[in-house]
Design an enzyme around this catalytic site. Structure first.
Site, PDB file in Angstrom:
ATOM      1  N   ARG A  76      11.549  -5.830   4.952  1.00 22.98           N
ATOM      2  CA  ARG A  76      11.053  -4.292   4.792  1.00 22.98           C
ATOM      3  C   ARG A  76      12.119  -3.447   5.394  1.00 22.98           C
ATOM      4  NH1 ARG A  76       5.479  -1.964   5.303  1.00 22.98           N
ATOM      5  NH2 ARG A  76       5.266  -3.221   7.007  1.00 22.98           N
ATOM      6  N   ARG A  95      11.170  -1.792  11.160  1.00 17.33           N
ATOM      7  CA  ARG A  95       9.898  -1.507  11.940  1.00 17.33           C
ATOM      8  C   ARG A  95       9.819  -2.473  13.251  1.00 17.33           C
ATOM      9  NH1 ARG A  95       4.727   0.029   8.269  1.00 17.33           N
ATOM     10  NH2 ARG A  95       3.728  -1.402   9.695  1.00 17.33           N
ATOM     11  N   LYS A 107       0.858  -1.124  -0.068  1.00 13.42           N
ATOM     12  CA  LYS A 107      -0.205   0.092  -0.065  1.00 13.42           C
ATOM     13  C   LYS A 107       0.915   1.367  -0.046  1.00 13.42           C
ATOM     14  CE  LYS A 107      -2.111  -0.923   3.837  1.00 13.42           C
ATOM     15  NZ  LYS A 107      -1.460  -2.422   4.124  1.00 13.42           N
ATOM     16  N   ARG A 166     -10.043   1.022   8.308  1.00 17.42           N
ATOM     17  CA  ARG A 166      -9.840  -0.293   8.780  1.00 17.42           C
ATOM     18  C   ARG A 166     -10.566  -1.155   9.544  1.00 17.42           C
ATOM     19  NH1 ARG A 166      -3.654   0.426   8.390  1.00 17.42           N
ATOM     20  NH2 ARG A 166      -2.790  -1.620   9.129  1.00 17.42           N
ATOM     21  N   ARG A 188      -0.690  -8.923  12.939  1.00 17.72           N
ATOM     22  CA  ARG A 188      -1.380  -8.067  12.095  1.00 17.72           C
ATOM     23  C   ARG A 188      -2.113  -8.637  11.175  1.00 17.72           C
ATOM     24  NH1 ARG A 188       3.928  -5.322  10.574  1.00 17.72           N
ATOM     25  NH2 ARG A 188       2.723  -4.347   8.984  1.00 17.72           N
TER      26      ARG A 188
HETATM   27  P1  AP5 Z   1       4.724  -1.882   2.056  1.00 18.46           P
HETATM   28  O1  AP5 Z   1       4.596  -0.823   0.681  1.00 18.46           O
HETATM   29  O2  AP5 Z   1       5.525  -1.112   3.056  1.00 18.46           O
HETATM   30  O3  AP5 Z   1       3.264  -2.351   2.299  1.00 18.46           O
HETATM   31  P2  AP5 Z   1       2.238  -1.807   3.276  1.00 18.46           P
HETATM   32  O4  AP5 Z   1       0.890  -2.535   2.564  1.00 18.46           O
HETATM   33  O5  AP5 Z   1       2.235  -0.224   3.293  1.00 18.46           O
HETATM   34  O6  AP5 Z   1       2.348  -2.392   4.626  1.00 18.46           O
HETATM   35  P3  AP5 Z   1       2.101  -1.931   5.943  1.00 18.46           P
HETATM   36  O7  AP5 Z   1       2.978  -3.006   6.779  1.00 18.46           O
HETATM   37  O8  AP5 Z   1       2.730  -0.463   6.204  1.00 18.46           O
HETATM   38  O9  AP5 Z   1       0.580  -1.582   6.219  1.00 18.46           O
HETATM   39  P4  AP5 Z   1       0.075  -2.112   7.401  1.00 18.46           P
HETATM   40  O10 AP5 Z   1      -1.496  -1.822   7.030  1.00 18.46           O
HETATM   41  O11 AP5 Z   1       0.224  -3.280   8.225  1.00 18.46           O
HETATM   42  O12 AP5 Z   1       0.575  -0.901   8.500  1.00 18.46           O
HETATM   43  P5  AP5 Z   1       0.491   0.298   8.616  1.00 18.46           P
HETATM   44  O13 AP5 Z   1       1.614   1.039   8.784  1.00 18.46           O
HETATM   45  O14 AP5 Z   1      -0.706   1.016   7.982  1.00 18.46           O
HETATM   46  O15 AP5 Z   1       5.497  -2.962   1.281  1.00 18.46           O
HETATM   47  C1  AP5 Z   1       5.946  -3.720   1.903  1.00 18.46           C
HETATM   48  C2  AP5 Z   1       7.054  -4.591   1.725  1.00 18.46           C
HETATM   49  O16 AP5 Z   1       6.951  -5.165   0.355  1.00 18.46           O
HETATM   50  C3  AP5 Z   1       8.272  -3.403   1.472  1.00 18.46           C
HETATM   51  O17 AP5 Z   1       9.606  -3.679   1.641  1.00 18.46           O
HETATM   52  C4  AP5 Z   1       8.157  -3.289  -0.208  1.00 18.46           C
HETATM   53  O18 AP5 Z   1       9.486  -2.855  -0.698  1.00 18.46           O
HETATM   54  C5  AP5 Z   1       7.841  -4.622  -0.721  1.00 18.46           C
HETATM   55  N1  AP5 Z   1       7.142  -4.506  -1.765  1.00 18.46           N
HETATM   56  C6  AP5 Z   1       6.094  -3.885  -1.976  1.00 18.46           C
HETATM   57  N2  AP5 Z   1       5.384  -4.333  -3.405  1.00 18.46           N
HETATM   58  C7  AP5 Z   1       6.129  -5.211  -3.625  1.00 18.46           C
HETATM   59  C8  AP5 Z   1       5.986  -5.940  -4.912  1.00 18.46           C
HETATM   60  N3  AP5 Z   1       4.852  -5.912  -5.695  1.00 18.46           N
HETATM   61  N4  AP5 Z   1       6.964  -7.235  -5.011  1.00 18.46           N
HETATM   62  C9  AP5 Z   1       7.912  -7.362  -4.264  1.00 18.46           C
HETATM   63  N5  AP5 Z   1       8.083  -6.472  -3.143  1.00 18.46           N
HETATM   64  C10 AP5 Z   1       7.000  -5.435  -2.783  1.00 18.46           C
HETATM   65  O19 AP5 Z   1      -0.082   0.467  10.007  1.00 18.46           O
HETATM   66  C11 AP5 Z   1       0.686   0.135  11.244  1.00 18.46           C
HETATM   67  C12 AP5 Z   1      -0.275  -0.073  12.566  1.00 18.46           C
HETATM   68  O20 AP5 Z   1      -0.834   1.374  13.037  1.00 18.46           O
HETATM   69  C13 AP5 Z   1      -1.244  -0.860  12.649  1.00 18.46           C
HETATM   70  O21 AP5 Z   1      -0.734  -2.226  12.832  1.00 18.46           O
HETATM   71  C14 AP5 Z   1      -2.065  -0.365  13.748  1.00 18.46           C
HETATM   72  O22 AP5 Z   1      -1.563  -0.530  15.054  1.00 18.46           O
HETATM   73  C15 AP5 Z   1      -1.927   1.189  13.415  1.00 18.46           C
HETATM   74  N6  AP5 Z   1      -2.870   1.784  12.521  1.00 18.46           N
HETATM   75  C16 AP5 Z   1      -2.651   2.135  11.312  1.00 18.46           C
HETATM   76  N7  AP5 Z   1      -3.862   2.665  10.685  1.00 18.46           N
HETATM   77  C17 AP5 Z   1      -4.660   2.434  11.478  1.00 18.46           C
HETATM   78  C18 AP5 Z   1      -6.314   2.678  11.310  1.00 18.46           C
HETATM   79  N8  AP5 Z   1      -6.757   2.913  10.253  1.00 18.46           N
HETATM   80  N9  AP5 Z   1      -6.974   2.150  12.527  1.00 18.46           N
HETATM   81  C19 AP5 Z   1      -6.507   1.683  13.686  1.00 18.46           C
HETATM   82  N10 AP5 Z   1      -5.073   1.254  13.610  1.00 18.46           N
HETATM   83  C20 AP5 Z   1      -4.320   1.878  12.571  1.00 18.46           C
END
Ligand code: AP5
Length: 218
Positions: free
Chosen positions: A129, A162, A20, A95, A173
């Site tokens: 990552r 992270r 994402k 979410r 997660r």
């Molecule tokens: P990346 O682009 O970083 O993936 P992402 O989907 O953004 O992953 P996140 O882990 O950041 O999502 P998340 O939803 O768990 O965490 P968030 O930060 O939102 O890609 C991942 C890896 O793969 C990278 O190394 C990249 O290079 C690689 N990659 C990407 N595309 C690829 C491809 N096509 N091929 C190969 N490799 C690839 O949330 C973190 C925490 O915050 C949550 O756990 C929660 O505690 C809190 N939180 C956030 N939002 C909310 C909400 N709305 N409500 C409540 N709590 C929340």
């Protein structure tokens, strides 16, 4: 590079580590609208030890979702800033059903891009990552390594892993995603707002699939 500025409100949806953030950064550049990532906003609040950061730290550490009221408030404040006047890309929000209903009261979303990836692939993407603590750029040790190991190509900062990218937390997660977030797929599909994006293959291939969908909005 060609940069097209048009008005649109998008949601990038998908399980943890689906890509994402990676795709949101590229789409933001392509369409001239800011990426609004709840994960990045929350991690910054934790690092800065703000009152919000102190409240949500334990949720992030355990891979649990933060409380809806705090998250919705955070989003409202962020999207009221001037850079969001031509639209934005929501990354990691909504979410829960509660967050989706609040978003509906706030605005009309044009399109939800749902990245579909196999769960075992997700664990490998998360564990490898590396992120930039300063500018939030995202890398992967195998799939998207920086030119100089451990150094951000955009701002020169030292990359970090992270805290919530340990395998056990990643699996938690994914469980939280299945229980609380996945039901939103059908919610948006029924509204005719959601398209599935095949998230397998390389980053460029996924980006191409997304752009072809978003361009249909123009
Ligand atoms: P990346 O682009 O970083 O993936 P992402 O989907 O953004 O992953 P996140 O882990 O950041 O999502 P998340 O939803 O768990 O965490 P968030 O930060 O939102 O890609 C991942 C890896 O793969 C990278 O190394 C990249 O290079 C690689 N990659 C990407 N595309 C690829 C491809 N096509 N091929 C190969 N490799 C690839 O949330 C973190 C925490 O915050 C949550 O756990 C929660 O505690 C809190 N939180 C956030 N939002 C909310 C909400 N709305 N409500 C409540 N709590 C929340």
């Amino acid at each position: 590079m060609h940069r097209l500025v048009i008005s649109m409100k998008l949601v990038i949806f998908g399980p943890p580590s689906a890509g994402k953030g990676t795709q949101a950064q590229r789409l933001s550049h392509q369409y001239g609208i800011p990426q609004v990532s709840t994960g990045d906003l929350l991690r910054k609040a934790v690092a800065d030890k703000t009152p919000l950061g102190l409240k949500v730290k334990s949720y992030l550490d355990q891979g649990k979702l933060g409380p809806d009221n705090l998250i919705v408030q955070l989003i409202k404040e962020r999207v009221s800033k001037p850079d969001c006047k031509n639209g934005y890309l929501l990354d990691g929000f909504p979410r829960t059903m509660g967050q989706a209903k609040e978003l509906e009261k706030m605005t009309d979303i044009d399109l939800v891009l749902n990245i579909v990836v196999d769960f075992e692939v997700l664990v490998e993407r998360a564990v490898g990552r590396r992120t930039c603590p300063k500018c939030s750029a995202v890398y992967h040790v195998k799939f998207n390594p920086p030119m100089n190991e451990g150094i951000c190509e955009k701002c020169g900062s030292q990359l970090i892993q992270r805290d919530d990218d340990k395998e056990e937390t990643v699996r938690n997660r994914l469980k939280v995603y299945q229980e609380q977030t996945e039901p939103l797929i059908e919610y948006y599909r029924r509204k005719g707002k959601l398209v599935d994006i095949d998230g397998s293959g390389g980053i460029d291939a996924v980006f191409g699939r997304m752009v072809s969908m978003v361009d249909k909005l123009k």
